[in-house]
Design a protein around this motif. Structure first.
Motif, PDB file in Angstrom:
ATOM      1  N   PHE A  17       0.831  -1.203   0.000  1.00  0.00           N
ATOM      2  CA  PHE A  17       0.000   0.000   0.000  1.00  0.00           C
ATOM      3  C   PHE A  17       0.870   1.260   0.000  1.00  0.00           C
ATOM      4  O   PHE A  17       0.619   2.207  -0.750  1.00  0.00           O
ATOM      5  CB  PHE A  17      -0.924   0.008   1.219  1.00  0.00           C
ATOM      6  N   SER A  18       1.915   1.251   0.828  1.00  0.00           N
ATOM      7  CA  SER A  18       2.769   2.427   0.929  1.00  0.00           C
ATOM      8  C   SER A  18       3.740   2.525  -0.241  1.00  0.00           C
ATOM      9  O   SER A  18       3.860   3.568  -0.884  1.00  0.00           O
ATOM     10  CB  SER A  18       3.546   2.389   2.249  1.00  0.00           C
ATOM     11  N   SER A  19       4.438   1.413  -0.541  1.00  0.00           N
ATOM     12  CA  SER A  19       5.496   1.467  -1.556  1.00  0.00           C
ATOM     13  C   SER A  19       4.961   1.579  -2.979  1.00  0.00           C
ATOM     14  O   SER A  19       5.688   2.009  -3.884  1.00  0.00           O
ATOM     15  CB  SER A  19       6.390   0.230  -1.448  1.00  0.00           C
ATOM     16  N   THR A  20       3.696   1.206  -3.203  1.00  0.00           N
ATOM     17  CA  THR A  20       3.120   1.325  -4.541  1.00  0.00           C
ATOM     18  C   THR A  20       2.083   2.437  -4.613  1.00  0.00           C
ATOM     19  O   THR A  20       2.212   3.366  -5.414  1.00  0.00           O
ATOM     20  CB  THR A  20       2.466  -0.006  -4.982  1.00  0.00           C
ATOM     21  N   GLU A  21       1.046   2.379  -3.782  1.00  0.00           N
ATOM     22  CA  GLU A  21      -0.060   3.331  -3.879  1.00  0.00           C
ATOM     23  C   GLU A  21       0.368   4.742  -3.445  1.00  0.00           C
ATOM     24  O   GLU A  21       0.156   5.713  -4.177  1.00  0.00           O
ATOM     25  CB  GLU A  21      -1.239   2.855  -3.027  1.00  0.00           C
ATOM     26  N   ILE A  22       0.937   4.854  -2.249  1.00  0.00           N
ATOM     27  CA  ILE A  22       1.314   6.174  -1.739  1.00  0.00           C
ATOM     28  C   ILE A  22       2.443   6.780  -2.555  1.00  0.00           C
ATOM     29  O   ILE A  22       2.428   7.980  -2.866  1.00  0.00           O
ATOM     30  CB  ILE A  22       1.713   6.091  -0.256  1.00  0.00           C
ATOM     31  N   SER A  23       3.436   5.966  -2.929  1.00  0.00           N
ATOM     32  CA  SER A  23       4.559   6.497  -3.714  1.00  0.00           C
ATOM     33  C   SER A  23       4.092   7.010  -5.068  1.00  0.00           C
ATOM     34  O   SER A  23       4.544   8.059  -5.539  1.00  0.00           O
ATOM     35  CB  SER A  23       5.636   5.428  -3.884  1.00  0.00           C
ATOM     36  N   ALA A  24       3.180   6.276  -5.710  1.00  0.00           N
ATOM     37  CA  ALA A  24       2.645   6.733  -6.995  1.00  0.00           C
ATOM     38  C   ALA A  24       1.789   7.984  -6.818  1.00  0.00           C
ATOM     39  O   ALA A  24       1.839   8.917  -7.627  1.00  0.00           O
ATOM     40  CB  ALA A  24       1.828   5.622  -7.651  1.00  0.00           C
ATOM     41  N   GLY A  25       1.008   8.008  -5.744  1.00  0.00           N
ATOM     42  CA  GLY A  25       0.085   9.111  -5.536  1.00  0.00           C
ATOM     43  C   GLY A  25       0.761  10.446  -5.297  1.00  0.00           C
ATOM     44  O   GLY A  25       0.239  11.494  -5.705  1.00  0.00           O
ATOM     45  N   PHE A  26       1.933  10.438  -4.640  1.00  0.00           N
ATOM     46  CA  PHE A  26       2.540  11.708  -4.242  1.00  0.00           C
ATOM     47  C   PHE A  26       3.919  11.950  -4.848  1.00  0.00           C
ATOM     48  O   PHE A  26       4.612  12.879  -4.445  1.00  0.00           O
ATOM     49  CB  PHE A  26       2.626  11.774  -2.713  1.00  0.00           C
ATOM     50  N   SER A  27       4.322  11.133  -5.810  1.00  0.00           N
ATOM     51  CA  SER A  27       5.616  11.355  -6.467  1.00  0.00           C
ATOM     52  C   SER A  27       5.611  12.641  -7.281  1.00  0.00           C
ATOM     53  O   SER A  27       6.621  13.352  -7.356  1.00  0.00           O
ATOM     54  CB  SER A  27       5.972  10.165  -7.364  1.00  0.00           C
ATOM     55  N   LYS A 233      11.153   4.888  -3.906  1.00  0.00           N
ATOM     56  CA  LYS A 233      10.306   4.737  -5.088  1.00  0.00           C
ATOM     57  C   LYS A 233       9.728   6.077  -5.518  1.00  0.00           C
ATOM     58  O   LYS A 233       9.588   6.342  -6.716  1.00  0.00           O
ATOM     59  CB  LYS A 233       9.179   3.743  -4.818  1.00  0.00           C
ATOM     60  N   ILE A 234       9.396   6.935  -4.558  1.00  0.00           N
ATOM     61  CA  ILE A 234       8.936   8.281  -4.900  1.00  0.00           C
ATOM     62  C   ILE A 234      10.010   9.029  -5.686  1.00  0.00           C
ATOM     63  O   ILE A 234       9.725   9.680  -6.705  1.00  0.00           O
ATOM     64  CB  ILE A 234       8.555   9.065  -3.624  1.00  0.00           C
ATOM     65  N   ASN A 235      11.251   8.921  -5.232  1.00  0.00           N
ATOM     66  CA  ASN A 235      12.347   9.582  -5.943  1.00  0.00           C
ATOM     67  C   ASN A 235      12.504   9.039  -7.356  1.00  0.00           C
ATOM     68  O   ASN A 235      12.710   9.794  -8.306  1.00  0.00           O
ATOM     69  CB  ASN A 235      13.655   9.397  -5.166  1.00  0.00           C
ATOM     70  N   THR A 236      12.382   7.717  -7.493  1.00  0.00           N
ATOM     71  CA  THR A 236      12.516   7.107  -8.816  1.00  0.00           C
ATOM     72  C   THR A 236      11.416   7.567  -9.762  1.00  0.00           C
ATOM     73  O   THR A 236      11.676   7.960 -10.903  1.00  0.00           O
ATOM     74  CB  THR A 236      12.481   5.570  -8.700  1.00  0.00           C
ATOM     75  N   LEU A 237      10.173   7.540  -9.286  1.00  0.00           N
ATOM     76  CA  LEU A 237       9.047   7.929 -10.129  1.00  0.00           C
ATOM     77  C   LEU A 237       9.077   9.412 -10.466  1.00  0.00           C
ATOM     78  O   LEU A 237       8.794   9.811 -11.591  1.00  0.00           O
ATOM     79  CB  LEU A 237       7.731   7.583  -9.433  1.00  0.00           C
ATOM     80  N   PHE A 242       7.061  10.393 -13.889  1.00  0.00           N
ATOM     81  CA  PHE A 242       5.893  11.259 -13.882  1.00  0.00           C
ATOM     82  C   PHE A 242       6.253  12.705 -14.209  1.00  0.00           C
ATOM     83  O   PHE A 242       7.357  13.175 -13.954  1.00  0.00           O
ATOM     84  CB  PHE A 242       5.186  11.194 -12.533  1.00  0.00           C
ATOM     85  N   ASP A 243       5.286  13.408 -14.758  1.00  0.00           N
ATOM     86  CA  ASP A 243       5.428  14.801 -15.148  1.00  0.00           C
ATOM     87  C   ASP A 243       5.623  15.660 -13.899  1.00  0.00           C
ATOM     88  O   ASP A 243       4.859  15.574 -12.952  1.00  0.00           O
ATOM     89  CB  ASP A 243       4.160  15.236 -15.883  1.00  0.00           C
ATOM     90  N   ILE A 244       6.682  16.506 -13.898  1.00  0.00           N
ATOM     91  CA  ILE A 244       6.948  17.350 -12.732  1.00  0.00           C
ATOM     92  C   ILE A 244       6.349  18.744 -12.905  1.00  0.00           C
ATOM     93  O   ILE A 244       6.557  19.612 -12.075  1.00  0.00           O
ATOM     94  CB  ILE A 244       8.460  17.457 -12.455  1.00  0.00           C
TER      95      ILE A 244
END
Length: 332
Positions: A17-27, A233-237, A242-244
């Motif tokens: 949940f954290s490493s996939t959902e949260i990281s994708a949501g707030f990257s 993972k947030i740093n990677t994405l 993802f568009d910054i």
């Protein structure tokens, strides 16, 4: 023993949940640099918990129906099944959702208890999962299209616009975290409903206060266990995927809030879908896809989004099979 069950349930479900959902949501938010990461990381946890405490029970009856979990062992089995299913389908899509794994395992529990399954309800559930990212794409496409039209016609100074965008981004991020709590926290409430946070940890039916105590400690434990992998993972994405662009991230967050809220209210049944927890990663993929269509940019590869939609079907199916198998083996 109940403490061990609680830690195991939270760790297994919370890792993905954290490493996939949260990281994708707030990257995307991290990439903009509008808010320092040490501040928004804590803010995310706080507002997800607030959203869960205020609205987390909205989906309870829809998900468990007349087959609530009865023992900590059944909750642990659900968490194990979802973890394994997400791990297996991670090869298919790195955005494979543990949320759908948990829901698939809960369907396996319902099949084990009732020896039957409501195929129409399951069809509506899967259809809702598939439509959600597509709906997010349509909303994000529309909002971004209107925004670009407004900017071209407007004479607003770029510095004033930047100030409005930064303020809007912070507000949208807060609302997005609240919407995640509203839509997703029910999964952890259901998994921990067989555990009481009382001094002696006796098994009893939880009241509202108990549910929220467990929800608070669940997210706190998830943060402690997964913060390093999640931020990596947030740093990677944020750096590669993802568009910054602040405008894009703002539009994606707004579209995500609308979709998460839409699938958390009973009114959705009027169009043949059903209330359900949604994959945050799927919402983000859909949002950025809609924006990239307007910008005529590729962004995340479309085959990545296709693999995610395929995992939406396969992950709960694998989790369903694992949970149903384990329950029958234990019973035998």
């Amino acid at each position: 023993m109940l403490i061990v069950n609680f830690i195991l349930i939270t760790a297994l479900a919370g890792w993905w949940f954290s490493s996939t959902e949260i990281s994708a949501g707030f990257s995307g938010l991290a990439a903009t640099g509008v808010v320092r990461r040490r501040y928004w990381g804590l803010g995310i946890i706080i507002f997800i918990i607030i959203g869960g405490c205020l609205f987390g029970n909205l989906l309870n009856g829809i998900i468990v129906g007349d087959t609530p979990l009865t023992t900590p062992g059944s909750s642990t089995t659900i968490a194990i099944s979802a973890f394994i299913a997400t791990l297996v389908t991670y090869k298919l899509s790195r955005f494979s959702s543990v949320c759908y794994g948990i829901l698939g395992a809960l369907l396996g529990w319902g099949m084990y208890v009732n020896d039957s399954i409501d195929c129409i309800a399951v069809l509506k559930l899967v259809l809702s999962w598939l439509i959600a990212p597509l709906l997010t794409a349509v909303i994000a496409f529309s909002i971004y299209k209107v925004y670009r039209f407004f900017i071209r016609k407007s004479s607003i100074h770029i510095l004033i616009l930047a100030r409005y965008l930064r303020g809007g981004l912070i507000i949208a991020a807060i609302l997005f975290a609240l919407a995640i709590g509203m839509n997703n926290s029910i999964l952890f409430i259901i998994l921990n409903e067989t555990i009481s946070p009382g001094f002696d940890f006796f098994i009893n039916n939880l009241d509202v206060k108990d549910q929220y105590i467990l929800l608070f400690f669940s997210f706190l434990l998830i943060a402690l266990i997964t913060w390093k992998s999640t931020f990596l993972k947030i740093n990677t994405l944020s750096e590669r995927e993802f568009d910054i662009n602040i405008e894009s991230v703002l539009v994606m967050l707004i579209a995500g809030v609308l979709v998460l809220m839409f699938f958390s209210i009973p009114a959705i049944c009027l169009i043949g879908l059903t209330e359900t927890p949604l994959s945050i990663a799927g919402i983000v993929l859909g949002g950025f896809a809609g924006i990239n269509i307007v910008k005529k940019e590729k962004g995340i590869a479309y085959n990545e989004e296709g693999r995610f939609l395929l995992s939406v079907i396969i992950t709960p199916l694998v989790s369903f099979g694992i949970a149903y198998f384990i329950f029958n083996i234990v019973d035998t």
